[in-house]
Design a protein around this motif. Structure first.
Motif, PDB file in Angstrom:
ATOM      1  N   THR A   1      40.549 -14.389 -33.289  1.00 17.32           N
ATOM      2  CA  THR A   1      40.210 -14.632 -34.698  1.00 17.32           C
ATOM      3  C   THR A   1      39.253 -15.800 -34.834  1.00 17.32           C
ATOM      4  O   THR A   1      38.276 -15.753 -35.601  1.00 17.32           O
ATOM      5  CB  THR A   1      41.494 -14.900 -35.502  1.00 17.32           C
ATOM      6  N   GLU A   2      39.509 -16.861 -34.101  1.00 12.54           N
ATOM      7  CA  GLU A   2      38.636 -18.033 -34.156  1.00 12.54           C
ATOM      8  C   GLU A   2      37.227 -17.690 -33.690  1.00 12.54           C
ATOM      9  O   GLU A   2      36.240 -18.097 -34.313  1.00 12.54           O
ATOM     10  CB  GLU A   2      39.235 -19.143 -33.288  1.00 12.54           C
ATOM     11  N   PHE A   3      37.125 -16.942 -32.612  1.00  6.48           N
ATOM     12  CA  PHE A   3      35.797 -16.567 -32.110  1.00  6.48           C
ATOM     13  C   PHE A   3      35.049 -15.719 -33.143  1.00  6.48           C
ATOM     14  O   PHE A   3      33.853 -15.932 -33.382  1.00  6.48           O
ATOM     15  CB  PHE A   3      35.932 -15.790 -30.800  1.00  6.48           C
ATOM     16  N   VAL A   4      35.725 -14.757 -33.735  1.00  2.00           N
ATOM     17  CA  VAL A   4      35.072 -13.902 -34.724  1.00  2.00           C
ATOM     18  C   VAL A   4      34.596 -14.741 -35.908  1.00  2.00           C
ATOM     19  O   VAL A   4      33.476 -14.557 -36.411  1.00  2.00           O
ATOM     20  CB  VAL A   4      36.027 -12.782 -35.188  1.00  2.00           C
ATOM     21  N   ASN A   5      35.402 -15.682 -36.344  1.00  2.00           N
ATOM     22  CA  ASN A   5      34.983 -16.546 -37.457  1.00  2.00           C
ATOM     23  C   ASN A   5      33.758 -17.382 -37.088  1.00  2.00           C
ATOM     24  O   ASN A   5      32.872 -17.612 -37.908  1.00  2.00           O
ATOM     25  CB  ASN A   5      36.130 -17.464 -37.874  1.00  2.00           C
ATOM     26  N   ILE A   6      33.727 -17.850 -35.848  1.00  2.00           N
ATOM     27  CA  ILE A   6      32.591 -18.669 -35.411  1.00  2.00           C
ATOM     28  C   ILE A   6      31.319 -17.836 -35.339  1.00  2.00           C
ATOM     29  O   ILE A   6      30.252 -18.248 -35.806  1.00  2.00           O
ATOM     30  CB  ILE A   6      32.894 -19.303 -34.036  1.00  2.00           C
ATOM     31  N   ALA A   7      31.413 -16.645 -34.749  1.00  2.00           N
ATOM     32  CA  ALA A   7      30.213 -15.838 -34.518  1.00  2.00           C
ATOM     33  C   ALA A   7      29.761 -15.084 -35.755  1.00  2.00           C
ATOM     34  O   ALA A   7      28.595 -14.662 -35.831  1.00  2.00           O
ATOM     35  CB  ALA A   7      30.469 -14.847 -33.383  1.00  2.00           C
ATOM     36  N   LEU A   8      30.638 -14.908 -36.719  1.00  2.00           N
ATOM     37  CA  LEU A   8      30.295 -14.069 -37.865  1.00  2.00           C
ATOM     38  C   LEU A   8      29.242 -14.711 -38.769  1.00  2.00           C
ATOM     39  O   LEU A   8      28.279 -14.047 -39.185  1.00  2.00           O
ATOM     40  CB  LEU A   8      31.556 -13.747 -38.673  1.00  2.00           C
ATOM     41  N   GLU A   9      29.385 -15.997 -39.069  1.00  2.00           N
ATOM     42  CA  GLU A   9      28.489 -16.622 -40.042  1.00  2.00           C
ATOM     43  C   GLU A   9      27.023 -16.564 -39.610  1.00  2.00           C
ATOM     44  O   GLU A   9      26.155 -16.166 -40.398  1.00  2.00           O
ATOM     45  CB  GLU A   9      28.932 -18.069 -40.298  1.00  2.00           C
ATOM     46  N   PRO A  10      26.686 -16.946 -38.382  1.00  2.00           N
ATOM     47  CA  PRO A  10      25.271 -16.814 -37.994  1.00  2.00           C
ATOM     48  C   PRO A  10      24.801 -15.367 -37.971  1.00  2.00           C
ATOM     49  O   PRO A  10      23.638 -15.088 -38.241  1.00  2.00           O
ATOM     50  CB  PRO A  10      25.220 -17.439 -36.596  1.00  2.00           C
TER      51      PRO A  10
ATOM     52  N   SER B   1      13.653 -16.520 -32.556  1.00  2.00           N
ATOM     53  CA  SER B   1      14.564 -15.582 -33.225  1.00  2.00           C
ATOM     54  C   SER B   1      15.121 -14.548 -32.258  1.00  2.00           C
ATOM     55  O   SER B   1      16.319 -14.230 -32.282  1.00  2.00           O
ATOM     56  CB  SER B   1      13.851 -14.890 -34.385  1.00  2.00           C
ATOM     57  N   TYR B   2      14.253 -14.011 -31.401  1.00  3.02           N
ATOM     58  CA  TYR B   2      14.716 -12.957 -30.492  1.00  3.02           C
ATOM     59  C   TYR B   2      15.827 -13.474 -29.582  1.00  3.02           C
ATOM     60  O   TYR B   2      16.857 -12.811 -29.412  1.00  3.02           O
ATOM     61  CB  TYR B   2      13.556 -12.432 -29.646  1.00  3.02           C
ATOM     62  N   ARG B   3      15.629 -14.649 -28.990  1.00  4.47           N
ATOM     63  CA  ARG B   3      16.651 -15.153 -28.059  1.00  4.47           C
ATOM     64  C   ARG B   3      17.955 -15.444 -28.791  1.00  4.47           C
ATOM     65  O   ARG B   3      19.042 -15.218 -28.255  1.00  4.47           O
ATOM     66  CB  ARG B   3      16.142 -16.406 -27.350  1.00  4.47           C
ATOM     67  N   LEU B   4      17.870 -15.932 -30.007  1.00 10.63           N
ATOM     68  CA  LEU B   4      19.098 -16.212 -30.756  1.00 10.63           C
ATOM     69  C   LEU B   4      19.851 -14.917 -31.061  1.00 10.63           C
ATOM     70  O   LEU B   4      21.070 -14.841 -30.881  1.00 10.63           O
ATOM     71  CB  LEU B   4      18.754 -16.947 -32.056  1.00 10.63           C
ATOM     72  N   ARG B   5      19.111 -13.931 -31.547  1.00  9.45           N
ATOM     73  CA  ARG B   5      19.776 -12.655 -31.851  1.00  9.45           C
ATOM     74  C   ARG B   5      20.331 -12.024 -30.582  1.00  9.45           C
ATOM     75  O   ARG B   5      21.439 -11.473 -30.581  1.00  9.45           O
ATOM     76  CB  ARG B   5      18.784 -11.698 -32.523  1.00  9.45           C
ATOM     77  N   ASP B   6      19.565 -12.108 -29.511  1.00  8.06           N
ATOM     78  CA  ASP B   6      20.012 -11.538 -28.244  1.00  8.06           C
ATOM     79  C   ASP B   6      21.282 -12.236 -27.754  1.00  8.06           C
ATOM     80  O   ASP B   6      22.213 -11.594 -27.256  1.00  8.06           O
ATOM     81  CB  ASP B   6      18.894 -11.686 -27.212  1.00  8.06           C
ATOM     82  N   LEU B   7      21.322 -13.550 -27.926  1.00  4.68           N
ATOM     83  CA  LEU B   7      22.514 -14.296 -27.517  1.00  4.68           C
ATOM     84  C   LEU B   7      23.715 -13.896 -28.358  1.00  4.68           C
ATOM     85  O   LEU B   7      24.822 -13.712 -27.826  1.00  4.68           O
ATOM     86  CB  LEU B   7      22.245 -15.802 -27.650  1.00  4.68           C
ATOM     87  N   LEU B   8      23.525 -13.756 -29.662  1.00  2.97           N
ATOM     88  CA  LEU B   8      24.640 -13.337 -30.520  1.00  2.97           C
ATOM     89  C   LEU B   8      25.168 -11.970 -30.108  1.00  2.97           C
ATOM     90  O   LEU B   8      26.379 -11.759 -30.014  1.00  2.97           O
ATOM     91  CB  LEU B   8      24.160 -13.286 -31.979  1.00  2.97           C
ATOM     92  N   ARG B   9      24.255 -11.051 -29.872  1.00  2.49           N
ATOM     93  CA  ARG B   9      24.670  -9.701 -29.477  1.00  2.49           C
ATOM     94  C   ARG B   9      25.458  -9.731 -28.180  1.00  2.49           C
ATOM     95  O   ARG B   9      26.526  -9.110 -28.059  1.00  2.49           O
ATOM     96  CB  ARG B   9      23.433  -8.812 -29.331  1.00  2.49           C
ATOM     97  N   LYS B  10      24.953 -10.468 -27.202  1.00  3.00           N
ATOM     98  CA  LYS B  10      25.621 -10.483 -25.899  1.00  3.00           C
ATOM     99  C   LYS B  10      26.920 -11.270 -25.953  1.00  3.00           C
ATOM    100  O   LYS B  10      27.865 -10.948 -25.228  1.00  3.00           O
ATOM    101  CB  LYS B  10      24.671 -11.065 -24.858  1.00  3.00           C
ATOM    102  N   LEU B  11      26.986 -12.287 -26.797  1.00  3.50           N
ATOM    103  CA  LEU B  11      28.251 -13.012 -26.962  1.00  3.50           C
ATOM    104  C   LEU B  11      29.334 -12.079 -27.481  1.00  3.50           C
ATOM    105  O   LEU B  11      30.448 -12.029 -26.938  1.00  3.50           O
ATOM    106  CB  LEU B  11      28.066 -14.177 -27.938  1.00  3.50           C
ATOM    107  N   ALA B  12      29.001 -11.349 -28.539  1.00  2.00           N
ATOM    108  CA  ALA B  12      29.996 -10.455 -29.133  1.00  2.00           C
ATOM    109  C   ALA B  12      30.387  -9.361 -28.147  1.00  2.00           C
ATOM    110  O   ALA B  12      31.577  -9.019 -28.012  1.00  2.00           O
ATOM    111  CB  ALA B  12      29.446  -9.840 -30.422  1.00  2.00           C
ATOM    112  N   ARG B  13      29.413  -8.818 -27.446  1.00  2.00           N
ATOM    113  CA  ARG B  13      29.707  -7.730 -26.509  1.00  2.00           C
ATOM    114  C   ARG B  13      30.552  -8.229 -25.343  1.00  2.00           C
ATOM    115  O   ARG B  13      31.512  -7.571 -24.937  1.00  2.00           O
ATOM    116  CB  ARG B  13      28.382  -7.149 -25.983  1.00  2.00           C
ATOM    117  N   GLU B  14      30.191  -9.398 -24.810  1.00  3.20           N
ATOM    118  CA  GLU B  14      30.928  -9.914 -23.658  1.00  3.20           C
ATOM    119  C   GLU B  14      32.350 -10.284 -24.058  1.00  3.20           C
ATOM    120  O   GLU B  14      33.298 -10.086 -23.291  1.00  3.20           O
ATOM    121  CB  GLU B  14      30.188 -11.133 -23.092  1.00  3.20           C
ATOM    122  N   PHE B  15      32.516 -10.818 -25.260  1.00  5.18           N
ATOM    123  CA  PHE B  15      33.864 -11.175 -25.710  1.00  5.18           C
ATOM    124  C   PHE B  15      34.720  -9.920 -25.862  1.00  5.18           C
ATOM    125  O   PHE B  15      35.898  -9.899 -25.459  1.00  5.18           O
ATOM    126  CB  PHE B  15      33.783 -11.919 -27.041  1.00  5.18           C
TER     127      PHE B  15
END
Length: 1945
Positions: free
Chosen positions: A428-437, A382-396
């Protein structure tokens, strides 16, 4: 740092540039909003001039300590206070100077860390200095790193540096502590879970070094990349476990050069390193660090590399790196797949381009991992997944900003090409992809901070997409009464997106502001006194919105603004409820306060005796923060109503003052700070009148238990006077009469409150702070007439518009403060003087009152300047520290009769303390209060409440990021600017930082007197006094540089004097505590040899004490020194390049000045003299420690500590003295085992220090190999490698000439490629060792070593000690002993070596554990030692060593088997195969002798065989590629001896592991693994006994073979067919083909399905009963068992061994390629265990392990296609069990192959067809497993056309054939299960179709019921939201399907 380019240009005017003399590079803009901003330019100019001049002078004068250390620290302080406020020329010169300081040869590690940190601070803003303006040499920096990471010194402790472990905290207790500190906004954010550590500077040497490399690499020369590759590539050795080289390579290689220079950058290494990663995917050498390199290249050079061919490969590796629970039968392994989520996120984001390929794969990737983010599926992943989501959004978001913000366009760094830039549709596409998880993880019980940050970043990009679903979740959660966690999680999520939501039309989400008021009103019920967590989260929610929303009624705005939009009109109308919200909010707070009243159970309990809980303290701070935010934003009208309501509540009752009264007081303080005029007018007159009445009688003043009314009124007055000092002046006449009486109160509790009133009055009069920090600087009383507040919701504030109003003390306030000092302080001081002069006696209560008053008066710290005294010189320096200029804006002072108040108080307090101590007072309360007075008198900051500056800066950084608006769709400046509240908080922090970072010239006499006074209190008799004093003493020691030197003589004298009794015990304990503190840099571990020389012997010579507390402290010294005392220089020479860099700050005229020129001329001599002096001190220290250790009858604890101290202070530059060496040697024979253990390390250090330098020469490796150097290198096995490899043809050198030929010293070189010049050892005849020197000519310490080990008696005694068991069951092969013996043997030659080998031979034959372990250590050491010896000596020692190993591996016992393996592995490291060829052949002969025809494997003891093979495996594992041919020779012997089919399991397991080691060396960079493929091909004919007449492999169980044996011995009847035999004999038989078979299904395959389970059970029982007998028969029966059965058993054993070997190659091997292993997958599927593996079922466990390893391996495209072919073959096979196992195998295989399915649709079609085919299998279990696989494919979006698949499944549902119908229903159920937390678009059609089959024959209805039950379970949590997405018809249909039928007529 606040960024505001427009304001920066505004303040950088030509006039200011001319005044400064330069254009600032990047200054701290916050300084310009401080009230004294006009004085800072002059201050900073003087500060900078002093710092750069004195730092350069310190370097030129070669004074590292103290001058360089002090002035580099001051430069770092300058950078913290002013930023990069200097010209570009100075900037570049400072960078070069810091760089050269790091490169000083032999610099101690702490100084390297310090200068590297300075370099990082100077170069962090890379855009300010371009590569054209600055060039740095890379190789010197690399050489520094080589020393830091060199194992030969660091691993043994000879070169030691600090590696701090910083805890992350995070518990409730930590949050409570933070909240209690009272830091306002930032701590509130911490408390509510919104803050996280910011970008901190590195805290360890490795971290600072690698960060420095990354900051420096943009400035390396253009040719640096080629030079680096020539240095790094030859060192790549795939089997090496040293990761530092790969880490350094990825850190050094430049990735940000301009695209035009690509031929000098990534084009040189990209293809090679990508191929290296492919081939060595499992390598332990840090291969995954290459991801850092590739992500950096993608980010720093966007669009330069075509990443499309690598996208599937990268996403496959990302899936593996997440450690998800996707596996085969719960078997999981993870080997070197740990990629940094930051690198993963960077690579993904920066490879996104308009072609959409990366986004396509990202969608597939996110779909695969989405469900693992749900709170129900939490786990280690769980930690790595959440960490990846956070860093994906921040880097984007960062990429969007870099491509679109103006300030990035002017940087020299590479820009994104236009064709590669992100489009709006991509965002917009990236936000839609990252939002659901991210939404899936909202309700997770851990990691809410990561999710909040991810949501905030996504909402910044597209608020219209992100905010609505969060609002919906909050709306549905607020109605829930049973799930409070969902409410708090939803509130935290909405609070995270508050700013994007509030920006409305500016942020492309006009509906956002309309939700604010309804939300604020809706969350108010969350302020529940019975649920603290919900209350705190609700306060946080209100707090966040209050920072951005002015509470102003705008309902009349339509009258003034005709252009209002519909949304604005709705928002304005809703603001009419703001007054209701504020009043209801206060009502809720009052309810909490009333419920917090502390009730007293006992009547005799005093209120003052009660202590509030930590929960109450947390709640109080939370209420204060939220109320401040709300009331600060109120319009004057609403504030007036709130004040009226609060006054009514505060006066309606009298509350106890510990909890509820304190909360009311805090609220009153909030009102007073926001509007002092109104609040004081409302409260002060009434309070003063009431207090005058309560204190009107003498009895009331003398009452020891005051009335509650009095305490409550004092608390209210105490808080209300903390307000604007100017307003307070009006009420001073009313307050003074009250204070006159209150300060005479006898009750301690009330007296403290009265003194706090006085203290708060002083604070209000003298503080410098903001008067308001609203979200807008405009007048709140004139809205909405003159401005419309709703249009500024969520908007930032530009610095030029901030318009902050500061309170700066004026003359009237200073006069008032002077009056109060004269009125209240003077009488108390006079009373103390009367007591001191014995004029009047003074009781302890009266003295305590004096201390309280003095403490209160000292609150006016800004009115009290520091003493104007010359500092005390504690350390001589040519460049002494000076008091740097400092401004705080306060122009007025308060004195005591014209004298500096601090000086006068210090003088008096010294007398008071002396009198109290002379009287031996037991007044601990008085002494504790005296300590507090000392603190305020000495510390320049009055009240030192709150956490440290660093913690507050980190909290502010987290707050800043949480409310960052940059990068959003609102492109205007206000949308991206900082909130005004944040700017205000930043300004406050900057003001405090200036105060905290003030630089003193040194400790003043007054401060030194205070230091000595605190020292006396730190060794006081009473522990409470000691503890408080030691805390203040630690602060003073850390604040005043080198002040500890004033205490050192006192501590040493105290310990030397000794004493008796409890008083001496207390003083002794206090002294030890002082030396063990402060924790960050203990006094006893100061990097100052003079201090160490004084303290360490003093500790050892102190009088003995048997008290447990003293013993524990003395034992703590060892741990403290080990952790905190690094390597410290004894000699140092500052490099000439550093001096040249320093000279840039001086003109020629300044350098030629007479005084400076004279100093420079003598600098070198002075430096040499200083080094000699330090070396002499170090030598004296060592000798003194030796004296202590040699003291007769010394206590054993002191002896152990003395020995440990000697091992903690080794020097690389100055060897131990001869006396120390002699002590180390004799301590090897000491009776104390701890002393002997320490002496081994001590002796090793002494040997290393006296190691003679090895002579080396440089050669051309191609010339040695006799091969022409190729134009392009080819990694792997080559012709030019053969000279360094073992070969059967090579003979041991027979002459000295052959022996002296160049040989490879370091096997890490060569395998990948050769360096330009290879460094090898010179011939042995040119080497000089200690054994070559006559004893008379040896250095004295060296002679001691020689004499000691030449004495047989010493050797015998040492051996007798080393062969004694130390800890039963805990002893292992000792690395320290091995290293000591290795150094000893290598330096002192064969004579001493043979002495130990004689003992080793005897011990090796012993059956005891300890002697064998000693023999193994000596043998390993003797095998390593002769590498550089002459031929005869080396060969003779090799022969002796082989005798030891022969004896040891014959007498080996289970306890020492691992030790012998470690011994041989350690001994052969770096053994040259040609020189050591005889050793290797002998080991091969010993461990795997050639097979003879008469030999049977059973005749050897299996354990000895295992031990020998295990040891040989260790040797092969150490030599790896050099002995690859030896491995295949061993394989031939194993096959010839039939060891692979050995009857004993332990031998087979060892051989299986050995196979991995043998074939792991077959690392081929181009092509496959031919030897391994040939080996598998050679195994197949030997499995012939397993074949039946149909070509199937038949694995018979023990029972069936026993029965066949009986049949064979009686009638020899023909054997029945295996499949038909099983039912009749009741024995299960597993079969599979090795060769491909056709797709036809056997007719009998699924006959009698219902009865098979009972048949299996009977077969298993029969198998269990007969297995033991058959095992015995197979192993020992000989001719009594038929030959074919024995061959069958051997074939099974062979297959088991091969499967184990294949599994080991995949799991532990370097290559990771598995294409060849797929030939065994079909067989393994047939052999897999039915259900969980049974421990005794060896073959099934081996098959399961093999399948698990293959399924989890990293498959490339070729291997994946091979996997699909194998699965299709097994699916067409005869065995239903093989098909079922194949489906289990396919689940993880296809999951990790998703990127390949996404990339190649034809593979996805094949996977779908494979699944659908098995869904029509005749066997029910197979169909159900195939349905689960289809669920996974649908869930991950792997099907090419899901709608088409569903149509086909629907047609199958309507088929008349039962199998076809069941397959269709299973497919539709799979669709339901594939959306566990969402609803599919075709759900209605699927439900309608399933409803038609609820009455079908079994098993169709059962499948439907199970699927719907799962659907209901997984969708229960979010059912209200899901229900809104379904039509009424679908809801009715679902209800009919899930509700049980009614049977009522």
């Amino acid at each position: 740092m606040i960024q505001d380019e427009e304001y920066e240009l505004l303040v950088t005017t030509p006039e200011r540039i001319a005044a400064l003399g330069f254009k600032p590079q990047k200054e701290v803009l916050t300084n310009h909003v401080l009230p004294y901003a006009g004085e800072l330019d002059e201050e900073s100019t003087r500060f900078l001039q002093q710092v750069k001049t004195n730092l350069a002078k310190a370097v030129m004068l070669r004074e590292m300590k103290p001058a360089c250390g002090v002035w580099s620290s001051r430069l770092m302080k300058y950078l913290r206070i002013y930023g990069l406020k200097f010209g570009k020329e100075d900037h570049i010169a400072l960078i070069k100077l810091a760089y050269e300081l790091v490169l000083i040869p032999d610099l101690e590690p702490c100084k390297i860390h310090k200068f590297a940190t300075l370099f990082i601070m100077l170069t962090k803003k890379k855009h300010l200095v371009s590569p054209e303006e600055l060039t740095l040499q890379w190789r010197p920096l690399y050489d520094v790193g080589k020393k830091i990471f060199a194992k030969n010194a660091t691993s043994i402790g000879l070169y030691h540096y600090l590696t701090p472990n910083r805890g992350t905290g995070g518990g409730m207790l930590d949050m409570i502590r933070k909240f209690i500190s009272g830091n306002g906004l930032d701590d509130a954010l911490n408390m509510f879970g919104m803050a996280r550590p910011g970008d901190e500077l590195p805290t360890s040497l490795e971290g600072s070094y690698m960060s420095m490399v990354k900051c420096a690499r943009p400035y390396f020369e253009l040719s640096a990349t080629k030079e680096m590759l020539e240095e790094f590539l030859p060192q790549i050795q795939p089997w090496s476990t040293d990761t530092h080289m790969m880490g350094q390579m990825t850190g050094f290689l430049p990735v940000g050069l301009y695209p035009k220079d690509a031929a000098h950058e990534h084009e040189l290494w990209f293809d090679n390193l990508m191929a290296l990663w492919d081939v060595c995917y499992n390598s332990p050498c840090g291969i995954s660090d290459l991801m850092t390199l590739f992500s950096g290249l993608a980010k720093k050079n966007p669009g330069t590399v075509d990443w499309n061919p690598y996208v599937p490969k990268m996403f496959t590796r990302f899936l593996h790196a997440l450690n998800l629970p996707v596996n085969y039968k719960d078997m999981q392994y993870s080997k070197n797949h740990s990629l940094d989520t930051k690198d993963m996120a960077s690579w993904i984001v920066w490879t996104i381009n308009p072609d959409g390929l990366t986004l396509k794969h990202l969608r597939c990737f996110v779909g695969a991992v989405e469900s693992y983010l749900h709170s129900a599926n939490a786990g280690r992943w769980s930690y790595r997944l959440r960490d990846l989501l956070r860093k994906l959004a921040r880097e984007f978001l960062n990429r969007v900003r870099r491509e679109r913000e103006k300030r990035y366009r002017n940087s020299w760094e590479n820009k994104t090409p236009e064709a590669y830039k992100l489009r709006d549709e991509d965002i917009t596409e990236f936000v839609n992809i990252a939002l659901e998880p991210t939404l899936q993880a909202v309700y997770s019980r851990s990691g809410s901070l990561d999710i909040s940050i991810a949501l905030q970043n996504l909402a910044t990009l597209r608020p219209a997409i992100v905010v609505p679903p969060l609002l919906e979740r909050l709306r549905t959660s607020l109605t829930s009464l049973t799930e409070p966690h969902r409410v708090t999680a939803a509130m935290s999520a909405v609070a995270a997106v508050a700013r994007p939501m509030l920006q409305g039309a500016h942020g492309d989400y006009p509906e956002g502001p309309t939700h604010v008021v309804p939300l604020l009103l809706a969350v108010l019920p969350g302020l529940d006194p019975n649920d603290i967590k919900k209350t705190l989260v609700t306060l946080h929610f209100i707090l966040i919105f209050s920072w951005m929303v002015p509470y102003i009624d705008c309902s009349s705005a339509h009258e003034h603004y005709p252009d209002l939009t519909e949304e604005e009109l709705l928002t304005c109308q809703s603001t009419a409820q703001f007054e209701d919200f504020v009043l209801v909010f206060l009502d809720r707070l009052f309810t909490i306060i009333e419920s917090s009243v502390m009730e007293h159970v006992r009547l005799d309990t005093k209120e003052s005796d009660c202590v509030r809980s930590k929960t109450d303290a947390v709640m109080e701070t939370a209420i204060s923060s939220a109320a401040t935010a709300v009331l600060m934003q109120c319009s004057p009208k609403i504030f007036k109503e709130a004040l009226k309501k609060f006054k009514a509540f505060a006066n309606e009752s009298t509350y106890e003052t510990n909890v509820s009264g304190s909360m009311i007081g805090v609220l009153l303080k909030v009102f007073a700070r926001i509007d002092s005029e109104s609040t004081l007018a409302a409260f002060v007159p009434d309070l003063c009148e009431e207090l005058n009445e309560l204190l009107s009688t003498e009895e009331a003043i003398r009452d020891e238990n005051p009335q509650r009314d009095l305490s409550y009124s004092l608390v209210l007055l105490m808080n209300v006077v903390e307000c604007d000092g100017v307003v307070l002046l009006k009420y001073i006449p009313q307050i003074i009469p009250v204070l006159d009486k209150a300060l005479k109160l006898h009750a301690k509790y009330s007296l403290i409150r009265a003194c706090e009133i006085l203290s708060h009055m002083f604070t209000s009069l003298c503080y410098v702070d903001l008067k308001e920090w609203r979200s807008s600087p405009k007048d709140y009383g004139s809205a909405p007439q003159t401005w419309l507040p709703i249009r500024e919701w969520g908007r930032g504030c530009l610095l030029k518009e901030a318009d902050f109003k500061w309170h700066v003390p004026c003359e009237e306030e200073a006069a008032c403060a002077q009056m109060l000092v004269d009125r209240y302080l003077k009488p108390e001081l006079a009373r103390l003087r009367q007591w001191l002069s014995n004029e009047r006696d003074m009781c302890r209560e009266r003295r305590l009152r004096c201390f309280y008053v003095i403490n209160a008066v000292l609150s006016c710290s800004t009115f009290l300047p520091p003493p104007n005294e010359e500092p005390v010189t504690l350390m001589e320096s040519l460049v002494p520290a000076t008091s740097l200029p400092f401004t705080n804006g306060v122009k007025h002072t308060v004195t005591l009769d014209g004298e500096n108040l601090r000086v006068a108080l210090t003088r008096l307090l010294l007398e008071v303390q002396a009198r109290m101590l002379d009287d031996k007072t037991d007044d601990t309360r008085g002494l504790e209060m005296l300590i507090q007075v000392w603190e305020r008198a000495v510390v320049m900051k009055g009240l030192r409440s709150g956490s440290g500056l660093e913690a507050r800066l980190r909290s502010y950084g987290a707050l800043e990021r949480a409310l960052d608006g940059r990068g959003g769709v609102a492109g205007d400046a206000h949308g991206a600017a900082k909130l005004r509240t944040l700017v205000a908080d930043g300004a406050r922090l900057q003001d405090e930082a200036r105060l905290d970072l003030v630089c003193d010239a040194g400790i003043t006499p007054s401060a030194l007197q205070a230091l000595n006074a605190l020292y006396e209190l730190s060794i006081n008799t009473y522990s409470s006094v000691r503890m408080l004093a030691q805390l203040r003493l630690s602060w003073m020691l850390s604040h005043y540089p080198y002040s500890y030197r004033a205490l050192v003589p006192k501590l040493a004298e105290l310990l030397h004097q000794g004493g008796e009794g409890d008083e001496w015990h207390a003083r002794h304990k206090g002294a030890l505590f002082i030396m063990l503190g402060p924790r960050t840099g203990p006094l006893t571990a100061k990097q100052d040899w003079e201090v160490v020389k004084t303290l360490w012997p003093a500790i050892l010579k102190a009088p003995l004490s048997e008290k447990p507390s003293i013993l524990r402290l003395e034992q703590a010294f060892s741990e403290t020194l080990h952790r905190h005392f690094p390597t410290v220089n004894t000699r140092l020479v500052i490099s000439q390049s550093a001096i040249e860099a320093a000279k840039r700050f001086f003109t020629e005229a300044e350098l030629s000045e007479a005084k400076l020129a004279e100093l420079l001329a003598n600098a070198e001599a002075r430096e040499l003299a200083h080094s000699d002096k330090i070396e002499k001190i170090y030598t004296a220290l060592v000798d003194e420690l030796v004296d202590v250790a040699e003291t007769p009858n010394i206590q054993w604890r002191r002896l152990e500590l003395a020995m440990q101290m000697l091992t903690y202070c080794p020097s690389v530059q100055t060897p131990y003295t001869a006396r120390a060496v002699r002590l180390a040697l004799h301590s090897l024979l000491h009776d104390d085992i701890a002393v002997r253990r320490t002496a081994q390390r001590f002796t090793h250090f002494a040997l290393q220090q006296r190691k003679r330098e090895l002579k080396k020469i440089k050669v051309d490796p191609y010339e040695i190999a006799g091969v022409k150097k190729p134009e392009k290198f080819e990694p792997g096995y080559r012709k030019d490698l053969e000279w360094a490899m073992w070969s059967e043809d090579k003979k041991v050198p027979e002459t000295d000439e052959e022996w002296d030929r160049p040989w490879l010293r370091n096997p890490n070189y060569g395998f990948y490629c050769w360096p330009q010049e290879l460094e090898v050892a010179a011939p042995a005849s040119q080497q000089v060792f200690s054994s070559d020197v006559p004893p008379a000519e040896m250095e004295e310490g060296e002679r001691h070593i020689h004499d000691f080990f030449s004495d047989d008696a010493n050797v015998d005694k040492l051996v007798s000690f080393l062969t004694v068991e130390e800890k039963k069951g805990k002893d292992k092969f000792s690395g320290v002993r091995f290293s000591m013996f290795k150094s000893l043997f290598a330096q002192f030659g064969p004579v001493i070596t043979e002495k130990f080998l004689i003992h080793a031979r005897r011990c090796a034959a012993d059956s005891q554990e300890a002697p064998q372990r000693f023999a193994s250590e000596v043998a390993a050491s003797a095998l390593r030692a002769p590498r550089y010896w002459r031929r005869q000596d080396a060969l003779s020692i090799y022969d002796c060593v082989l005798e030891v190993y022969s004896a040891g591996l014959t007498s080996v016992i289970p306890e020492t088997m691992e030790d012998w393996g470690t011994s041989l592995a350690s001994g052969v490291v770096k053994l040259e195969p040609a020189r050591g060829g005889g050793v290797l052949r002998a080991l091969l002969q010993l461990c795997a002798p050639p097979a003879s025809s008469a030999q049977d494997p059973d005749q050897h003891t299996s354990f000895v065989v295992c031990a020998r093979l295990y040891a040989l495996q260790g040797a092969l594992g150490s030599l790896r590629w050099q002995t690859a041919l030896l491995g295949f020779e061993l394989l031939a012997r194993l096959e010839a001896a039939n060891f692979m089919q050995h009857p004993y399991q332990n031998v087979r397991e060892t051989v299986g592991s050995l196979l991995m080691t043998i074939f792991d060396t077959e690392l081929v960079f181009s092509g496959g693994a031919p030897r391994f493929a040939a080996f598998l091909a050679s195994v197949r004919p030997r499995l012939e006994p397993l074949y039946d007449e149909n070509g199937d492999i038949v694995i018979k169980t023990a029972a069936s073979m026993a029965q066949m044996a009986g049949v064979s011995s009686s009638s020899r009847a023909p054997e029945p067919e295996p499949e038909r035999c099983a039912p009749r004999v009741d024995v299960p038989v597993a079969s599979a083909r090795l060769d491909p078979v056709d797709d036809t299904q056997p007719e009998h395959e699924n006959a009698n399905e219902p009865g098979e389970s009972s048949e299996n059970a009977r077969g298993e029982r029969l198998d269990k009963n007969l297995s033991t007998h058959l095992d015995t028969a197979l192993r020992l029966g000989g001719d009594t068992v038929a030959t074919d059965l024995r061959d069958h058993a051997r074939a099974i054993n062979l297959l088991t061994t091969v499967l184990r070997g294949c599994m080991g190659m995949i799991v532990r091997g370097v290559h990771g390629a598995i294409t060849t292993q797929y030939t065994l997958v079909g067989t393994a599927c047939a052999l897999a265990a039915r259900g969980p593996s049974v421990p005794h079922d060896e073959l099934a466990r081996a098959a399961d392990g093999f399948l698990a390893s293959v399924a989890l391996a990293a498959n490339d495209a070729v291997a994946f296609q091979q996997a699909l072919r194998t699965m299709e073959t097994v699916a067409a096979g005869r065995s239903w069990w093989a098909r079922l196992a194949c489906l289990d195998f396919a689940q993880p295989l296809l999951f990790y192959g998703l990127p390949l399915l996404c990339d190649q649709p034809e593979l996805a079609v094949r996977a779908e067809n494979f699944t659908l085919k098995l869904m029509r299998d005749p066997r029910l279990e197979v169909r159900q497993a195939a349905g689960k696989l289809l669920t996974g494919l649908m869930h991950c979006g792997a099907l090419p056309d899901e709608e088409r698949t569903l149509r086909a499944l629907t047609r199958s549902c309507r088929s008349a054939a039962p199998l076809e119908r069941h397959a269709g229903v299973l497919g539709l159920c799979a669709y339901l299960a594939s959306r566990p937390y969402s609803l599919g678009p075709l759900l209605g059609r699927v439900l309608a179709e399933l409803a038609r089959h609820t009455s079908a024959p079994d098993p169709v209805p059962a499948a439907i019921r199970a699927a719907l039950a799962d659907f209901r379970r997984t969708h229960q949590d979010d059912w209200p939201r899901h229900r809104d997405q379904l039509t009424q018809e679908e809801l009715d249909l679902l209800a009919d399907l899930t509700s049980p039928p009614s049977y009522c007529a």
